[in-house]
Design a protein around this motif. Structure first.
Motif, PDB file in Angstrom:
ATOM      1  N   PHE A 174      14.650  11.188   5.430  1.00 45.99           N
ATOM      2  CA  PHE A 174      13.204  11.208   5.181  1.00 45.99           C
ATOM      3  C   PHE A 174      12.830  10.268   4.038  1.00 45.99           C
ATOM      4  O   PHE A 174      11.885   9.463   4.162  1.00 45.99           O
ATOM      5  CB  PHE A 174      12.751  12.636   4.873  1.00 45.99           C
ATOM      6  CG  PHE A 174      11.318  12.748   4.463  1.00 45.99           C
ATOM      7  CD1 PHE A 174      10.300  12.577   5.387  1.00 45.99           C
ATOM      8  CD2 PHE A 174      10.967  13.000   3.137  1.00 45.99           C
ATOM      9  CE1 PHE A 174       8.958  12.668   5.012  1.00 45.99           C
ATOM     10  CE2 PHE A 174       9.641  13.101   2.755  1.00 45.99           C
ATOM     11  CZ  PHE A 174       8.635  12.930   3.700  1.00 45.99           C
ATOM     12  N   VAL A 200      14.130   1.588   7.269  1.00 50.16           N
ATOM     13  CA  VAL A 200      13.619   2.330   8.422  1.00 50.16           C
ATOM     14  C   VAL A 200      14.701   2.476   9.489  1.00 50.16           C
ATOM     15  O   VAL A 200      14.924   3.563  10.038  1.00 50.16           O
ATOM     16  CB  VAL A 200      12.375   1.624   9.003  1.00 50.16           C
ATOM     17  CG1 VAL A 200      12.001   2.219  10.358  1.00 50.16           C
ATOM     18  CG2 VAL A 200      11.199   1.743   8.037  1.00 50.16           C
ATOM     19  N   LEU A 240      13.433   6.645   4.942  1.00 50.47           N
ATOM     20  CA  LEU A 240      12.356   6.184   5.822  1.00 50.47           C
ATOM     21  C   LEU A 240      11.086   5.924   5.027  1.00 50.47           C
ATOM     22  O   LEU A 240      10.382   4.927   5.263  1.00 50.47           O
ATOM     23  CB  LEU A 240      12.104   7.242   6.903  1.00 50.47           C
ATOM     24  CG  LEU A 240      11.020   6.919   7.937  1.00 50.47           C
ATOM     25  CD1 LEU A 240      11.376   5.660   8.717  1.00 50.47           C
ATOM     26  CD2 LEU A 240      10.817   8.095   8.894  1.00 50.47           C
ATOM     27  N   THR A 241      10.790   6.787   4.061  1.00 49.75           N
ATOM     28  CA  THR A 241       9.605   6.598   3.222  1.00 49.75           C
ATOM     29  C   THR A 241       9.740   5.345   2.359  1.00 49.75           C
ATOM     30  O   THR A 241       8.766   4.600   2.174  1.00 49.75           O
ATOM     31  CB  THR A 241       9.379   7.827   2.322  1.00 49.75           C
ATOM     32  OG1 THR A 241       9.252   8.994   3.146  1.00 49.75           O
ATOM     33  CG2 THR A 241       8.120   7.662   1.483  1.00 49.75           C
ATOM     34  N   VAL A 271       7.371  11.646  12.322  1.00 45.25           N
ATOM     35  CA  VAL A 271       8.306  10.790  13.067  1.00 45.25           C
ATOM     36  C   VAL A 271       9.671  11.475  13.205  1.00 45.25           C
ATOM     37  O   VAL A 271      10.271  11.492  14.293  1.00 45.25           O
ATOM     38  CB  VAL A 271       8.465   9.421  12.359  1.00 45.25           C
ATOM     39  CG1 VAL A 271       9.636   8.640  12.953  1.00 45.25           C
ATOM     40  CG2 VAL A 271       7.183   8.618  12.490  1.00 45.25           C
ATOM     41  N   ASN A 278       5.862  10.138   8.154  1.00 48.21           N
ATOM     42  CA  ASN A 278       7.314  10.030   8.307  1.00 48.21           C
ATOM     43  C   ASN A 278       7.934  11.374   8.683  1.00 48.21           C
ATOM     44  O   ASN A 278       8.902  11.426   9.449  1.00 48.21           O
ATOM     45  CB  ASN A 278       7.936   9.496   7.025  1.00 48.21           C
ATOM     46  CG  ASN A 278       7.618   8.034   6.796  1.00 48.21           C
ATOM     47  OD1 ASN A 278       7.382   7.289   7.736  1.00 48.21           O
ATOM     48  ND2 ASN A 278       7.575   7.615   5.545  1.00 48.21           N
ATOM     49  N   HIS A 288       1.912   8.437   4.253  1.00 50.05           N
ATOM     50  CA  HIS A 288       3.269   7.988   4.579  1.00 50.05           C
ATOM     51  C   HIS A 288       4.219   9.189   4.641  1.00 50.05           C
ATOM     52  O   HIS A 288       5.042   9.288   5.558  1.00 50.05           O
ATOM     53  CB  HIS A 288       3.761   6.995   3.521  1.00 50.05           C
ATOM     54  CG  HIS A 288       3.337   5.589   3.770  1.00 50.05           C
ATOM     55  ND1 HIS A 288       4.164   4.637   4.327  1.00 50.05           N
ATOM     56  CD2 HIS A 288       2.150   4.959   3.544  1.00 50.05           C
ATOM     57  CE1 HIS A 288       3.524   3.489   4.425  1.00 50.05           C
ATOM     58  NE2 HIS A 288       2.300   3.659   3.951  1.00 50.05           N
ATOM     59  N   THR A 294      10.001   7.994  -4.936  1.00 43.76           N
ATOM     60  CA  THR A 294      10.748   8.188  -3.682  1.00 43.76           C
ATOM     61  C   THR A 294      12.246   8.029  -3.910  1.00 43.76           C
ATOM     62  O   THR A 294      13.055   8.801  -3.368  1.00 43.76           O
ATOM     63  CB  THR A 294      10.277   7.162  -2.632  1.00 43.76           C
ATOM     64  OG1 THR A 294       8.861   7.181  -2.547  1.00 43.76           O
ATOM     65  CG2 THR A 294      10.865   7.470  -1.260  1.00 43.76           C
ATOM     66  N   THR A 297       8.966   2.403   4.875  1.00 48.64           N
ATOM     67  CA  THR A 297       7.556   2.214   5.229  1.00 48.64           C
ATOM     68  C   THR A 297       6.725   1.819   4.013  1.00 48.64           C
ATOM     69  O   THR A 297       5.767   1.048   4.130  1.00 48.64           O
ATOM     70  CB  THR A 297       6.988   3.499   5.859  1.00 48.64           C
ATOM     71  OG1 THR A 297       7.124   4.593   4.943  1.00 48.64           O
ATOM     72  CG2 THR A 297       7.711   3.841   7.155  1.00 48.64           C
TER      73      THR A 297
END
Length: 291
Positions: free
Chosen positions: A194, A15, A197-198, A246, A243, A239, A168, A201
């Motif tokens: 992205f 993150v 970040l995924t 965000v 994200n 999520h 991911t 999280t």
């Protein structure tokens, strides 16, 4: 507890680095749109992408010139690597490292090696061009490979969590491969941020699903339930959307700070290509009024 922290810690790091890349990427993008003192004749600074960014927040030119991000990644992966070896080592029936810990060390090694390559490139060692992007692809590739074969003898919900995580990582690989061919593409770096970040999280989500820190039945997942798999997939979709939200908010915040200090050359009404691709609402209303 150790396995729970083993998911939380890498999640937090992913993150942090994802947001760090995105903030710097947005700053560079907005700088590329700047005309100093409103000089329209002066060409804007060309946008330049990167796999690592300098820490301009540090005081002193010497400190700002250090590859702090790469050094931090080396330290983090080294500490995590050492913890996996210490906690996974067992001398009986013979000296060995636990399978799960060994898998984690393999996942870490790609990022460790890539960080060292970044340091060498920073100090002008004559390595092949775009090697940092290639090492990023390799690091995600190793992580994805180990994640796919990390699912044996797991419960249905545990395996599904790791399958979504592997998905991911595969998306991160595709983005990293794109950066190998087009390292100065703003959207490819956004994609890297992205999906990193995924990953972050989702690592945190996985920790609380597999090792819940409560006895409340409303927050406990049935490990062999098809309904849990369905709900977990929905959670993953949130999520992705969250994200994206965000990153958009971060983009707007960086834009506000950039626009207060510099004059940005952002005028879609004068951009012919943009007008062809998207019909502005204001233009549509004007046409309707003329009719």
């Amino acid at each position: 507890m150790g396995t729970w922290i083993g998911h939380i810690a890498p999640g937090v790091f992913f993150v942090i680095f994802a947001l760090w890349w995105h903030i710097n990427n947005c700053l560079r993008y907005f700088r590329s749109l700047v005309h100093e003192h409103g000089e329209k004749s002066r060409a804007p600074t060309k946008f330049s992408g990167s796999t690592t960014y300098p820490c301009f927040c540090l005081s002193g030119k010497r400190a700002r010139r250090l590859p702090i991000e790469s050094i931090m990644k080396i330290l983090i992966t080294s500490i995590h690597f050492s913890i996996e070896i210490i906690t996974g080592y067992d001398s009986k029936p013979r000296p060995h490292l636990g399978d799960e810990n060994a898998h984690h060390t393999a996942m870490l090694f790609g990022f460790f090696l890539g960080s060292w390559i970044e340091v060498l490139v920073h100090y002008k060692v004559p390595l092949p061009k775009r090697i940092t992007q290639v090492m990023g692809f390799l690091a995600f590739g190793i992580e994805g490979l180990m994640m796919v074969f990390h699912l044996h003898a797991r419960s249905m919900i545990d395996a599904h969590i790791h399958q979504l995580l592997a998905l991911t990582i595969c998306c991160s690989m595709v983005g990293a491969l794109g950066e190998c061919f087009d390292p100065n593409n703003f959207w490819l770096i956004v994609a890297r941020s992205f999906f990193a970040l995924t990953q972050g999280t989702w690592f945190i989500q996985a920790a609380y699903v597999i090792w819940p820190k409560t006895t409340n039945p409303y927050f406990l997942w049935d490990p062999e339930s098809h309904r849990s798999v369905s709900l977990l997939t929905m959670s993953y979709a949130y999520h992705l959307a969250g994200n994206a939200f965000v990153l958009i908010v971060v983009y707007l915040i960086v834009y506000m700070f950039s626009s207060t200090s510099t004059k940005l050359n952002i005028d879609l009404t004068k951009d012919v290509e943009a007008r062809d691709q998207y019909k502005l609402i204001c233009d549509t209303l004007e046409e309707e009024n003329e009719l």
